[in-house]
Design a protein around this motif. Structure first.
Motif, short mmCIF file in Angstrom:
data_model
loop_
_atom_site.label_atom_id
_atom_site.label_comp_id
_atom_site.label_asym_id
_atom_site.label_seq_id
_atom_site.Cartn_x
_atom_site.Cartn_y
_atom_site.Cartn_z
N GLY A 1 10.63 -4.62 2.05
CA GLY A 1 10.05 -4.72 3.46
C GLY A 1 10.89 -3.54 4.47
O GLY A 1 10.15 -3.18 5.08
N PHE A 2 12.17 -3.92 4.34
CA PHE A 2 13.04 -2.84 5.22
C PHE A 2 12.65 -1.52 5.03
O PHE A 2 12.31 -0.63 6.08
CB PHE A 2 14.28 -2.86 4.63
N ILE A 3 12.36 -0.84 3.94
CA ILE A 3 12.09 0.39 3.68
C ILE A 3 10.61 0.88 3.93
O ILE A 3 10.50 1.73 4.93
CB ILE A 3 12.23 0.83 2.13
N GLY B 1 23.74 15.79 -1.07
CA GLY B 1 23.37 16.95 -0.41
C GLY B 1 22.05 17.63 -0.68
O GLY B 1 21.38 18.55 0.06
N ARG B 2 21.19 16.61 -1.52
CA ARG B 2 19.66 17.10 -1.56
C ARG B 2 18.91 16.51 -0.77
O ARG B 2 17.66 16.84 -0.54
CB ARG B 2 19.64 16.58 -3.27
N GLY B 3 19.49 15.81 0.48
CA GLY B 3 18.48 15.32 1.43
C GLY B 3 17.59 13.97 0.95
O GLY B 3 16.52 13.71 1.36
N VAL B 4 18.08 13.06 -0.23
CA VAL B 4 17.38 12.12 -0.86
C VAL B 4 17.97 11.02 -0.03
O VAL B 4 19.22 10.90 -0.16
CB VAL B 4 17.56 12.08 -2.32
N GLY C 1 0.85 -1.18 0.05
CA GLY C 1 0.11 -0.15 -0.04
C GLY C 1 0.74 1.21 0.20
O GLY C 1 0.36 2.34 0.31
N ILE C 2 2.24 1.35 -0.51
CA ILE C 2 3.04 2.33 -0.34
C ILE C 2 3.01 2.79 -1.78
O ILE C 2 3.60 2.14 -2.77
CB ILE C 2 4.35 2.00 0.23
N GLU C 3 2.67 4.21 -2.07
CA GLU C 3 2.81 4.65 -3.28
C GLU C 3 4.38 4.77 -3.65
O GLU C 3 5.10 5.19 -3.13
CB GLU C 3 2.21 6.02 -3.26
N ASN C 4 4.60 4.52 -4.96
CA ASN C 4 5.90 4.82 -5.66
C ASN C 4 5.89 4.75 -7.15
O ASN C 4 5.08 4.62 -7.41
CB ASN C 4 7.05 3.72 -5.16
N THR C 5 6.96 5.37 -7.59
CA THR C 5 7.27 5.33 -9.06
C THR C 5 8.28 4.65 -9.50
O THR C 5 9.41 4.80 -9.06
CB THR C 5 7.26 7.02 -9.36
N ALA C 6 8.01 3.71 -10.45
CA ALA C 6 9.17 2.78 -11.03
C ALA C 6 9.72 3.76 -12.41
O ALA C 6 8.98 4.27 -13.24
CB ALA C 6 8.75 1.86 -11.35
N ASP D 1 12.60 12.65 -0.09
CA ASP D 1 12.18 11.45 -1.34
C ASP D 1 13.36 10.38 -1.04
O ASP D 1 14.27 10.32 -0.55
CB ASP D 1 12.63 12.01 -2.63
N VAL D 2 12.82 9.01 -1.83
CA VAL D 2 13.62 7.94 -1.20
C VAL D 2 14.01 7.49 -2.68
O VAL D 2 13.02 7.11 -3.58
CB VAL D 2 13.10 6.69 -0.63
N LEU D 3 15.24 6.96 -3.09
CA LEU D 3 15.61 6.51 -4.23
C LEU D 3 16.07 5.09 -4.13
O LEU D 3 16.92 5.02 -3.31
CB LEU D 3 16.62 7.48 -5.09
N ILE D 4 15.88 4.32 -4.83
CA ILE D 4 16.20 2.62 -4.82
C ILE D 4 16.70 2.44 -6.00
O ILE D 4 16.25 2.33 -7.02
CB ILE D 4 15.16 1.75 -4.40
N LEU D 5 18.08 2.22 -6.23
CA LEU D 5 19.16 1.65 -7.13
C LEU D 5 19.24 0.26 -7.13
O LEU D 5 19.80 -0.20 -6.16
CB LEU D 5 20.38 2.51 -7.31
N ALA D 6 18.64 -0.42 -8.04
CA ALA D 6 18.69 -1.92 -7.72
C ALA D 6 19.05 -2.67 -9.09
O ALA D 6 18.68 -2.49 -10.13
CB ALA D 6 17.42 -2.28 -7.25
N GLY D 7 19.91 -3.58 -8.95
CA GLY D 7 20.18 -4.76 -9.95
C GLY D 7 21.38 -4.12 -11.04
O GLY D 7 22.12 -3.26 -10.75
#
Length: 303
Positions: free
Chosen positions: A256-258, A154-157, A50-55, A128-134
């Motif tokens: 799950g962790f995030i 320095g942007r607080g991401v 139920g967590i909104e995100n953008t791929a 904001d949260v950025l996930i770099l994966a793979g």
């Protein structure tokens, strides 16, 4: 907002073949086609929670359009950059022979397409949260994750990196909030073999000393270890359950962790949510649902 980046998404064609024989025609006894790629898996599990995100990522050809169609059908917002030439990859995963896969190479990603991605990332803001994966396609520079982190410094991401070898080690100087190698990948970095949670802990601490804020190590049937920002060590054996499909379990752990961290800002809860999501996906044909994760969570925390 949470954003994931998948440089090389795929259609995963998962098949079982009874009594597979080389050099002969083999017929499937079961088959399943799913959108794949580590970032997309994270997005889909976050969506299930139920967590909104953008791929974010790149797509090409008819396979790229099908990947987007399937992901959006699951309720995940996408903002992919189209590539004119080539096709997004198809990965063949032979379920009946454990670990046997044939992965496609994906389309050529040129400088113009990469520039468009960077422009999208420039819009990220504090919180904001950025996930770099793979993995990344051969056409891309092998320091691309490092370049992204340098650009956003320095942007607080809050940045999460789930990658292997140099892709991972090169970003540590920019202090990613979370890195998630598995025990084999961690061992490769330090040229050693790590089998137990006790053996993993000192090497996870080394990654933290090199710059990672939190180090989460997945270990399949051996469980998981977290060396957290506050210096505490969390560890857990693998929850009890039947392994059905290990594809995407590590990505589910990241999701799950995030999700757990954003919910309570508590590392124990985040760790238990990560272990629960990873295991719940491994116990399911598909990526874990919220209900499946909640069921495993009760086991992990001992309810």
């Amino acid at each position: 907002m949470i954003y994931t980046v998948t440089f090389n998404p795929s259609l995963d064609y998962i098949v079982s073949v009874e009594d597979f024989k080389l050099g002969l025609t083999n017929r499937t006894s079961s088959e399943l086609m799913l959108p794949g790629g580590k970032g997309l898996n994270v997005s889909m599990v976050l969506g299930n929670l139920g967590i909104e995100n953008t791929a974010l990522g790149f797509e090409a050809g008819f396979t790229g359009k099908e990947i987007i169609r399937r992901v959006e059908k699951m309720g995940v917002r996408t903002d992919f950059i189209p590539i004119e030439n080539g096709i997004s990859r198809i990965n063949l995963k032979l379920k009946s022979i454990d670990g046997t896969e044939i992965n496609g190479c994906g389309p050529y990603i040129d400088e113009a397409a990469l520039k468009k991605l960077m422009e999208k990332l420039d819009a990220l803001e504090e919180g904001d949260v950025l996930i770099l994966a793979g993995s990344i396609p051969n056409s891309m520079p092998d320091d691309i994750y490092k370049k992204i982190m340098a650009r956003l410094q320095g942007r607080g991401v809050m940045i999460v990196v789930d990658a292997t070898r140099d892709l991972l080690v090169n970003v540590l100087e920019y202090h990613p909030f979370l890195v998630k190698p598995n025990n084999h990948e961690l061992g490769e970095i330090f040229k050693t073999e790590l089998r137990t949670r006790e053996e993993v802990i000192p090497y996870a601490r080394k990654l933290k000393e090199m710059g990672a804020v939190n180090v989460l190590v997945s270990m399949a049937g051996e469980g998981a270890v977290l060396v957290a920002e506050d210096g505490t060590v969390q560890e857990a054996p693998a929850p009890k359950g039947k392994l059905i499909n290990g594809v995407g379990a590590g990505d589910s752990m990241v999701a799950g962790f995030i999700a757990g961290w954003l919910e309570k800002k508590d590392y124990r809860h985040a760790f238990c949510m990560g272990v629960s999501a990873g295991s719940a996906s491994a116990f399911s044909e598909m990526l874990a649902t919220k209900e499946e994760i909640e069921t495993v969570y009760k086991q992990v925390i001992g309810e």
